[in-house]
Each structure stands twice: as structure tokens, then as C-alpha cells.
Write a protein that holds these residues in place. Structure first.
Motif, short mmCIF file in Angstrom:
data_model
loop_
_atom_site.label_atom_id
_atom_site.label_comp_id
_atom_site.label_asym_id
_atom_site.label_seq_id
_atom_site.Cartn_x
_atom_site.Cartn_y
_atom_site.Cartn_z
N LEU A 89 -10.50 55.15 43.16
CA LEU A 89 -9.83 54.19 42.29
C LEU A 89 -8.71 54.86 41.50
CD1 LEU A 89 -13.04 52.39 41.07
CD2 LEU A 89 -11.10 51.17 42.06
N VAL A 142 -5.79 55.96 43.95
CA VAL A 142 -5.01 54.81 44.42
C VAL A 142 -4.17 54.25 43.27
CG1 VAL A 142 -5.16 52.42 45.24
CG2 VAL A 142 -6.51 54.21 46.34
N HIS A 143 -4.74 54.17 42.09
CA HIS A 143 -4.01 53.66 40.93
C HIS A 143 -2.75 54.48 40.65
CE1 HIS A 143 -3.15 52.14 36.90
NE2 HIS A 143 -3.20 53.38 36.45
N THR A 187 -14.14 51.71 47.70
CA THR A 187 -14.85 51.72 46.42
C THR A 187 -15.93 50.66 46.42
OG1 THR A 187 -14.55 51.81 44.02
CG2 THR A 187 -13.40 50.05 45.18
N ALA A 230 -15.22 49.57 40.28
CA ALA A 230 -13.94 48.85 40.22
C ALA A 230 -13.84 48.05 38.93
CB ALA A 230 -13.81 47.93 41.43
N VAL A 270 -4.61 48.67 41.37
CA VAL A 270 -5.57 48.73 42.47
C VAL A 270 -5.84 47.31 42.95
CG1 VAL A 270 -7.88 49.40 43.19
CG2 VAL A 270 -6.65 50.81 41.54
N ILE A 307 -9.50 49.33 49.31
CA ILE A 307 -8.51 49.06 48.27
C ILE A 307 -7.17 49.68 48.65
CG2 ILE A 307 -10.13 48.81 46.36
CD1 ILE A 307 -9.66 51.77 45.69
N GLY A 337 -2.97 50.46 46.80
CA GLY A 337 -2.08 50.36 45.66
C GLY A 337 -1.39 49.00 45.67
N CYS A 338 -1.39 48.32 44.54
CA CYS A 338 -0.79 46.97 44.49
C CYS A 338 0.71 47.00 44.76
CB CYS A 338 -1.05 46.34 43.12
SG CYS A 338 -2.79 46.05 42.75
#
Length: 328
Positions: free
Chosen positions: A77, A80-81, A90, A95, A114, A259, A261-262
Motif C-alpha cells: 500500500l 503503490v501510494h 493487499t 487498506a 491507491v 491495487i 496507483g490512482c
């Protein structure tokens, strides 16, 4: 006149194909040159699942990618963030904590970059002891028992100690890789191992071959108490999972999700989701737990927003993503 019309038609088709090819190339212009999937320790379900998934996506999309050994869900998490990893695996409990700024790795930091991609499988919480210990239930675990909870900061280490404390168990907490903890249990250095991992757990299967074990289930009352206190779901470990089990064992579980990255390009995540969701037979070849890695289970994500690229694939294929699970 007919020859001219044919030529015009051919030219139109060729032009359309060139436009489509150019659009596809344009879509890829913002794609990463390569990608890495954050997994967990070698030998665990995350590592096998994540590495195999990365290889499938890399092969299908023609882009370099692979799995990376990490500390598991909490670290995935965080990585990736921050953008250090493009993709990861995850569980829903970590999360929820990360999104709220309660990650043990970065207290106070709301990890809001995320996004969810797709459902993986449920992670059951199960307890194993040697048969000659005489421990056949959670209530029989003696005060001060030496309990192995898996790698530090893993889902198991984050939640299982709290679950056992909720159930009134007093223990001496130990950490380590699952294989190492299995060896310590067999050598008498541990009294119990509390596993949160995809089943069958290799360490338990290995122990069954070498010695007699008890796989300890939750009572109905214990299960209900834990369901009330933690973000878990009821679960039955099928009797066919282990030689030791004569009937299904009552447990609790937590869903795992892939998940991303947004801020990853929508077209890239769309194609990653498409490859994964449209090749479940190949995902099951990676790990049999992928039988539940299907779009029907997207409702098991009650925490993270889905990436817009994933949302587009789901909605194009008739799956509804709730508005509260879309990125604002």
C-alpha cells in the motif's frame, strides 16, 4: 465506376485502420516502460500469485513486468501510494487503515493514491498446533503460549494478535516466515501458529506430512464476536484442504484485492484489468485461489475507490460499480 468505388472503399478502410492504430499508439504513449507488482515473502501465496499475474500481463501487453518481494499488504500500500510500485496486492483491513491514515508504516499519512483493480481471493485466519500439545480449541490455548503470527507487519501479524486478544487469549508474540515458524512449532519452540494466508498453506501441508497436527476452528460464538469487532467475513475451510480435517472448519477471512496507483494512465489499467478478468483459466494456472478472481466479486471491495480504467472495463461488460467506489 465499380473499380473506383472499390478503391475508395479500400482507401477508407485502410485510413480507418491507420487512425485506429495511431489512436492505440497514442494511448500507449503515457504507459510506463515497465511495471512491478508488490507481493510478499517468497514461498507465500502472494508471491506466487503476484509474480504469475505480472508475467501474464507482461506477456499479453508486450511490456516488461514482474513481481517483487516485499513485506506484504502494508508495505505494498505504501509503495503503490508513493509511486515506487505501479501495482500491488493487499487485504481490505490494511487498506482501510492506510486510507484513514492509520498505517503502521506511516501513521498520519492518508494513502489516497491507491485504487482497487480486481478481487483476488479470501485469506482465512486459521490456527494450527501439534496434536500432542492437547490444544484443540482457542479456549484451550494456555496463558503465555508462544504464538507465531507470521512476518512482521503482515496481515496476519496486524490482525491475528488483536483477534486473539479479543477472545481473551494471553500470549507471547513471535514473528517470522511461515516455513520458519512451522519448523519452530515442530521443534517445540512455539505452541501455536496463527495463520492468515491463502489456503492450502504450504507450511501446514508440510507439517501434516511430518507430524500430527490440530487445525483449530472458531466456535460459532467466537466467530460472531470477531465478526462484530473486525473487518472480516465468515469462512469455512473446506475439509478437502488438509488431510487432517475430517469436516469443514469454521473460520473468518479477509478479502484480497489487486491495487494500482490512482495516477496510472486509464488506458493502461483498462488493459491490465481486461487481460486479468478475461483470462481466469490462466489465472487459475498461476494459483488455484484465483477461482474467485472474477468480476462478480468486485462488491467485496468496501474500502478503496476503483481505478477509472478498471471501472471502464467493468461497466463495458455489464458490471455495476457503486458510485461510492468510484474515484472522485
Amino acid at each position: 465506376m465499380r473499380l473506383l468505388s472499390t478503391k475508395l472503399l479500400a482507401g477508407t478502410i485502410a485510413g480507418s485502420l491507420l487512425v485506429a492504430a495511431a489512436a492505440a499508439q497514442a494511448d500507449r504513449s503515457e504507459w510506463p516502460d515497465n511495471f512491478t507488482v508488490g507481493t510478499a515473502s517468497q514461498g507465500g501465496t502472494y508471491f506466487v500469485y503476484g509474480s504469475g499475474w505480472a508475467n501474464l500481463v507482461a506477456n499479453e501487453l508486450g511490456i516488461s513486468g514482474g513481481g517483487e518481494v516485499t513485506g506484504g499488504p502494508n508495505q505494498n500500500l505504501a509503495l503503490v501510494h508513493t509511486g515506487d510500485l505501479a501495482l500491488g496486492l493487499t487485504t481490505m483491513g490494511p487498506a482501510a487503515e492506510a486510507l484513514a491514515g492509520n498505517s503502521p508504516l506511516a501513521p498520519g499519512v492518508a494513502m489516497d493514491n491507491v485504487c482497487a483493480l480486481f478481487p483476488m481471493y479470501e485469506t482465512p485466519f486459521s490456527i494450527t498446533a501439534l496434536a500432542d500439545s492437547g490444544i484443540t480449541s482457542i479456549s484451550e490455548i494456555p496463558d503465555g503460549a508462544r504464538i507465531g503470527f507470521g512476518p512482521s507487519a503482515s496481515t496476519s501479524d496486524t490482525y491475528f494478535p488483536a483477534i486473539l486478544e479479543e477472545l481473551g487469549v494471553d500470549f507471547d508474540r513471535r514473528n517470522g516466515g511461515w516455513t520458519d515458524l512451522g519448523g519452530q512449532l515442530q521443534d517445540g519452540l512455539l505452541d501455536v501458529i496463527a495463520f492468515a494466508a491463502g489456503i492450502p498453506i504450504p507450511a501446514v501441508s508440510q507439517l501434516e506430512v511430518q507430524t500430527d497436527v490440530n487445525i483449530i476452528e472458531f466456535t460459532e460464538e467466537e466467530q460472531a464476536q470477531v465478526l462484530e469487532a473486525f473487518p472480516v467475513a465468515p469462512f469455512q475451510i473446506p475439509a478437502s484442504t488438509y488431510e487432517t480435517l475430517e469436516e469443514d472448519a469454521r473460520a473468518v477471512s479477509m478479502w484480497n484485492f489487486a491495487i494500482a496507483g490512482c495516477d496510472l494512465p486509464e488506458s493502461f489499467v483498462y488493459e491490465v484489468t481486461k487481460v486479468t478478468m478475461e483470462n481466469n483459466d490462466r489465472m487459475q494456472e498461476v494459483h488455484r485461489s484465483a477461482v474467485t478472481s472474477v468480476p462478480e466479486n468486485i462488491d467485496k471491495n468496501t474500502v478503496l475507490p476503483f481505478h477509472p480504467g478498471a471501472v471502464r472495463w467493468y461497466e463495458e461488460n455489464g458490471y455495476e460499480v457503486p458510485e461510492e467506489r468510484k474515484l472522485n
